[in-house]
Design an enzyme around this catalytic site. Structure first.
Site, PDB file in Angstrom:
ATOM      1  N   LYS A   1      73.793 -38.941 113.941  1.00  0.00           N
ATOM      2  CA  LYS A   1      75.057 -39.538 114.059  1.00  0.00           C
ATOM      3  C   LYS A   1      75.736 -38.468 114.649  1.00  0.00           C
ATOM      4  O   LYS A   1      76.396 -38.718 115.671  1.00  0.00           O
ATOM      5  CB  LYS A   1      75.652 -39.715 112.709  1.00  0.00           C
ATOM      6  N   ASN A   2      76.027 -37.300 114.268  1.00  0.00           N
ATOM      7  CA  ASN A   2      76.551 -36.297 114.584  1.00  0.00           C
ATOM      8  C   ASN A   2      76.442 -35.489 115.895  1.00  0.00           C
ATOM      9  O   ASN A   2      77.220 -34.731 116.709  1.00  0.00           O
ATOM     10  CB  ASN A   2      76.896 -35.083 113.637  1.00  0.00           C
TER      11      ASN A   2
ATOM     12  N   ARG B   1      87.798 -41.877 113.422  1.00  0.00           N
ATOM     13  CA  ARG B   1      88.605 -40.771 113.618  1.00  0.00           C
ATOM     14  C   ARG B   1      87.976 -39.718 114.565  1.00  0.00           C
ATOM     15  O   ARG B   1      88.538 -39.000 115.276  1.00  0.00           O
ATOM     16  CB  ARG B   1      89.011 -40.048 112.462  1.00  0.00           C
TER      17      ARG B   1
ATOM     18  N   CYS C   1      91.284 -38.034 106.987  1.00  0.00           N
ATOM     19  CA  CYS C   1      90.528 -39.051 106.518  1.00  0.00           C
ATOM     20  C   CYS C   1      90.448 -38.759 105.081  1.00  0.00           C
ATOM     21  O   CYS C   1      90.981 -37.829 104.616  1.00  0.00           O
ATOM     22  CB  CYS C   1      89.156 -39.085 107.204  1.00  0.00           C
TER      23      CYS C   1
ATOM     24  N   ARG D   1      91.906 -32.857 108.789  1.00  0.00           N
ATOM     25  CA  ARG D   1      91.394 -32.834 110.001  1.00  0.00           C
ATOM     26  C   ARG D   1      92.121 -32.557 111.142  1.00  0.00           C
ATOM     27  O   ARG D   1      92.299 -33.162 112.214  1.00  0.00           O
ATOM     28  CB  ARG D   1      90.701 -34.071 110.209  1.00  0.00           C
TER      29      ARG D   1
ATOM     30  N   ILE E   1      93.463 -30.937 114.510  1.00  0.00           N
ATOM     31  CA  ILE E   1      93.211 -30.818 115.913  1.00  0.00           C
ATOM     32  C   ILE E   1      93.839 -29.541 116.825  1.00  0.00           C
ATOM     33  O   ILE E   1      93.721 -29.738 117.841  1.00  0.00           O
ATOM     34  CB  ILE E   1      93.057 -32.275 116.588  1.00  0.00           C
TER      35      ILE E   1
ATOM     36  N   LEU F   1      92.889 -26.551 117.222  1.00  0.00           N
ATOM     37  CA  LEU F   1      91.754 -25.827 117.916  1.00  0.00           C
ATOM     38  C   LEU F   1      91.660 -26.506 119.260  1.00  0.00           C
ATOM     39  O   LEU F   1      91.332 -25.813 120.344  1.00  0.00           O
ATOM     40  CB  LEU F   1      90.843 -25.375 117.309  1.00  0.00           C
TER      41      LEU F   1
ATOM     42  N   ASP G   1      78.209 -31.187 105.032  1.00  0.00           N
ATOM     43  CA  ASP G   1      77.710 -32.456 104.755  1.00  0.00           C
ATOM     44  C   ASP G   1      76.691 -32.930 103.737  1.00  0.00           C
ATOM     45  O   ASP G   1      76.416 -34.109 103.308  1.00  0.00           O
ATOM     46  CB  ASP G   1      77.362 -33.188 106.238  1.00  0.00           C
TER      47      ASP G   1
ATOM     48  N   ARG H   1      78.530 -46.006 107.946  1.00  0.00           N
ATOM     49  CA  ARG H   1      78.915 -45.168 109.073  1.00  0.00           C
ATOM     50  C   ARG H   1      77.929 -44.182 109.442  1.00  0.00           C
ATOM     51  O   ARG H   1      77.678 -43.837 110.820  1.00  0.00           O
ATOM     52  CB  ARG H   1      80.313 -44.432 108.935  1.00  0.00           C
TER      53      ARG H   1
HETATM   54  C1  EPZ Z   1      81.964 -32.231 112.666  1.00  0.00           C
HETATM   55  O1  EPZ Z   1      83.400 -32.475 111.996  1.00  0.00           O
HETATM   56  C2  EPZ Z   1      81.081 -33.152 111.910  1.00  0.00           C
HETATM   57  N1  EPZ Z   1      81.466 -34.734 112.371  1.00  0.00           N
HETATM   58  C3  EPZ Z   1      81.437 -33.418 110.353  1.00  0.00           C
HETATM   59  O2  EPZ Z   1      80.646 -34.507 109.734  1.00  0.00           O
HETATM   60  C4  EPZ Z   1      80.906 -32.048 109.779  1.00  0.00           C
HETATM   61  O3  EPZ Z   1      81.354 -31.927 108.619  1.00  0.00           O
HETATM   62  C5  EPZ Z   1      81.844 -30.912 110.550  1.00  0.00           C
HETATM   63  O4  EPZ Z   1      81.753 -31.013 111.879  1.00  0.00           O
HETATM   64  C6  EPZ Z   1      81.435 -29.657 110.085  1.00  0.00           C
HETATM   65  O5  EPZ Z   1      80.135 -29.638 110.236  1.00  0.00           O
HETATM   66  C7  EPZ Z   1      80.882 -35.179 113.614  1.00  0.00           C
HETATM   67  O6  EPZ Z   1      80.122 -34.354 114.139  1.00  0.00           O
HETATM   68  C8  EPZ Z   1      81.206 -36.386 114.222  1.00  0.00           C
HETATM   69  P1  EPZ Z   1      85.141 -29.164 112.672  1.00  0.00           P
HETATM   70  P2  EPZ Z   1      84.636 -31.658 112.644  1.00  0.00           P
HETATM   71  O7  EPZ Z   1      86.099 -29.255 113.528  1.00  0.00           O
HETATM   72  O8  EPZ Z   1      84.420 -31.559 114.222  1.00  0.00           O
HETATM   73  C9  EPZ Z   1      89.056 -27.288 110.625  1.00  0.00           C
HETATM   74  C10 EPZ Z   1      79.912 -36.429 108.409  1.00  0.00           C
HETATM   75  O9  EPZ Z   1      80.087 -36.534 107.207  1.00  0.00           O
HETATM   76  N2  EPZ Z   1      89.901 -27.478 112.014  1.00  0.00           N
HETATM   77  O10 EPZ Z   1      84.022 -28.162 112.704  1.00  0.00           O
HETATM   78  O11 EPZ Z   1      85.758 -32.498 112.816  1.00  0.00           O
HETATM   79  C11 EPZ Z   1      88.873 -28.560 109.770  1.00  0.00           C
HETATM   80  O12 EPZ Z   1      89.994 -29.125 109.351  1.00  0.00           O
HETATM   81  C12 EPZ Z   1      81.068 -35.625 109.079  1.00  0.00           C
HETATM   82  O13 EPZ Z   1      78.905 -36.617 109.146  1.00  0.00           O
HETATM   83  C13 EPZ Z   1      90.951 -26.946 112.223  1.00  0.00           C
HETATM   84  O14 EPZ Z   1      91.586 -26.444 111.229  1.00  0.00           O
HETATM   85  O15 EPZ Z   1      84.664 -30.349 112.268  1.00  0.00           O
HETATM   86  C14 EPZ Z   1      87.802 -28.026 108.821  1.00  0.00           C
HETATM   87  O16 EPZ Z   1      88.415 -27.561 107.513  1.00  0.00           O
HETATM   88  C15 EPZ Z   1      82.301 -35.181 108.108  1.00  0.00           C
HETATM   89  N3  EPZ Z   1      91.357 -27.164 113.497  1.00  0.00           N
HETATM   90  C16 EPZ Z   1      87.009 -27.219 109.526  1.00  0.00           C
HETATM   91  O17 EPZ Z   1      87.745 -26.609 110.747  1.00  0.00           O
HETATM   92  C17 EPZ Z   1      90.903 -27.880 114.415  1.00  0.00           C
HETATM   93  O18 EPZ Z   1      91.108 -28.043 115.451  1.00  0.00           O
HETATM   94  C18 EPZ Z   1      85.799 -27.878 110.212  1.00  0.00           C
HETATM   95  O19 EPZ Z   1      85.947 -28.722 111.075  1.00  0.00           O
HETATM   96  C19 EPZ Z   1      89.500 -28.398 114.175  1.00  0.00           C
HETATM   97  C20 EPZ Z   1      88.851 -28.222 112.746  1.00  0.00           C
END
Ligand code: EPZ
Length: 422
Positions: A22-23, A92, A116, A121, A123, A125, A306, A398
């Site tokens: 999925k990811n 999202r 969520c 979550r 954004i 960064l 995950d 999902r």
């Molecule tokens: C991806 O989410 C995955 N989703 C998530 O899988 C996975 O848990 C996550 O990476 C971590 O491996 C998809 O790929 C669609 P991050 P993402 O940006 O990109 C913080 C599942 O169950 N952060 O690495 O959103 C954030 O709050 C899903 O399949 C900021 O602070 O993950 C979190 O604490 C859930 N600012 C951490 O970083 C930002 O701008 C990890 O987020 C971005 C993120």
């Protein structure tokens, strides 16, 4: 809303063909917006999140066809750069379209993705990186409006956290830009390399280093391409947790063992025997799991967040006390309350969950709080005495392709009950 009904107590045995990731599928589908041609994507799983991404592609002007696990995207005539609220709400992680729309159209308008079930979550960064790359970004009224200010030139983006989504958005925004962009402290998840492989098959020039560096040399055009999505390492780990909890001997096919090496020691500490060869992994378990003292979720290559929920379900019946620390998302323990309804003994303090293993769980009616929490309840239902009904299966759909069929194929007593949407 469908439910999944499970009669627990069966050992598992047999083979499961693991779905495509999925990811990986989601950012790759978003990346097709950059392609002025036809993208053929194989091993794309049947998931509602993939359906949502396809709807967004069609909204943007792509012609999308699906034949079994192959999705073909004709993105020659992309004409829009806005994603309406209705489509953003579907998923999202649609935020990953921001980079590809910017890369193709030079501007983009999306509604803020919001939080969520597992956390806020943010954004920040994503947006700070895009600003640094020369995009003007306005966030008012729940909308994010971005526009290229100047031709993207050389740039170095150092991420304060190896965010998967931010890394992907930078790759997508820079793939067709002028100069060279280097991302430092980039995410190192296998899905990042798979996105780069897809983009490179379309003529882009992206190099993913082993130490969290990604180098993007912008090209003028991305054209016709074909790609096979990597296996879903989290779906694979979920099925291993099912066998580790229920006992038995299962063989997973179409997996890349190297994608989840950090979780193998957890299964071995729990008393499982894990063997792998080529693209298969086998797990054998003949006893009640043993507790696993110290599990800490980390960015890749650490223990994946995950997998936290399904592993918690497995150790909820372990001999002894396990401790899980969730370092990535701030509220990713919503499955704890539901597991406790089934007799689990779990205490949560902030980001730390202490699981006192019980000899057995008992069947109950529980509700999936989110995608991976839902899969954890299914794992728990496999070992609970009696009948477990898992509600809100839409969360699970999902990210898992026909989870009940996969588990039924290895001997679980599990059915989906389709209930009319109330
Ligand atoms: C991806 O989410 C995955 N989703 C998530 O899988 C996975 O848990 C996550 O990476 C971590 O491996 C998809 O790929 C669609 P991050 P993402 O940006 O990109 C913080 C599942 O169950 N952060 O690495 O959103 C954030 O709050 C899903 O399949 C900021 O602070 O993950 C979190 O604490 C859930 N600012 C951490 O970083 C930002 O701008 C990890 O987020 C971005 C993120």
């Amino acid at each position: 809303m469908d439910s999944i009904i499970i009669r627990g107590g069966r050992r598992l045995g047999g083979e499961i063909n693991v779905q495509g990731s999925k990811n990986s599928s989601l950012p790759i589908l978003a990346a097709t917006v950059l392609v002025k041609g036809i993208s053929v994507i194989h091993n794309c799983p049947y998931l509602t999140d993939v359906d949502a991404a396809i709807e967004i592609l069609r909204h943007l002007g792509c012609i999308v066809k699906r034949e079994n696990h192959t999705v073909t995207v004709d993105s020659r005539f992309v004409s829009r750069y806005e994603i309406p609220d209705s489509l953003m709400r579907e998923m999202r992680s649609s935020i990953v379209f921001l980079g590809s729309i910017l890369g193709r159209m030079g501007q983009a308008v999306l509604s803020s993705p919001g939080g969520c079930e597992i956390g806020l979550r943010p954004i920040d960064l994503h947006l700070s990186s895009l600003r640094k790359l020369g995009f003007a970004i306005d966030e008012t009224g729940g909308k994010i409006s971005c526009r290229k200010q100047k031709t993207l030139t050389e740039g170095i983006i150092s991420l304060s956290f190896p965010s998967v989504g931010a890394t992907e958005n930078i790759m997508l925004a820079c793939a067709l830009s002028g100069g060279r962009t280097v991302i430092l402290n980039a995410a190192r998840e296998p899905e990042i390399s798979d996105l780069a492989a897809f983009l490179n098959s379309a003529g882009c020039r992206i190099e993913v280093g082993s130490q969290g560096t990604v180098v993007i040399d912008g090209v003028k055009r991305a054209g016709d391409c074909e790609h096979t999505v990597i296996p879903d390492r989290i779906a694979a780990l979920t099925y291993l947790c099912a066998a580790g909890a229920a006992g038995g001997d299962i063989l997973l096919k179409n997996v890349d063992f190297s994608d989840f090496l950090s979780v193998i020691p957890v299964f071995e500490a729990a008393g499982c025997t894990v063997q792998s060869e080529k693209n298969t992994v086998r797990l054998m378990m003949n006893d009640r799991p043993k507790a696993v003292r110290d599990i800490r979720t980390m960015p890749y290559p650490g223990f994946p967040t995950d997998a936290q929920a399904p592993v918690m379900a497995m150790v909820s019946i372990a001999r002894g006390t396990s401790v899980i620390v969730e370092n990535i998302f701030e509220s990713r323990f919503k499955h704890v309350g539901e597991l406790k309804k089934m007799g689990a003994k779990i205490n949560v303090e902030g980001r730390v969950a202490v699981i006192d293993g019980v000899r057995s769980l008992y069947g109950a009616h529980v509700e999936s709080p989110d995608l991976r929490g839902g899969s954890a309840l299914v794992v728990a239902g496999l070992v609970a005495e009696g009948i477990t009904t898992v509600g809100c299966v839409s969360h699970i759909d999902r990210g898992y392709e026909k989870i009940e069929d996969c588990l039924k194929s290895v001997g679980a007593d599990i059915e989906r009950q389709a209930l009319p949407d109330s």
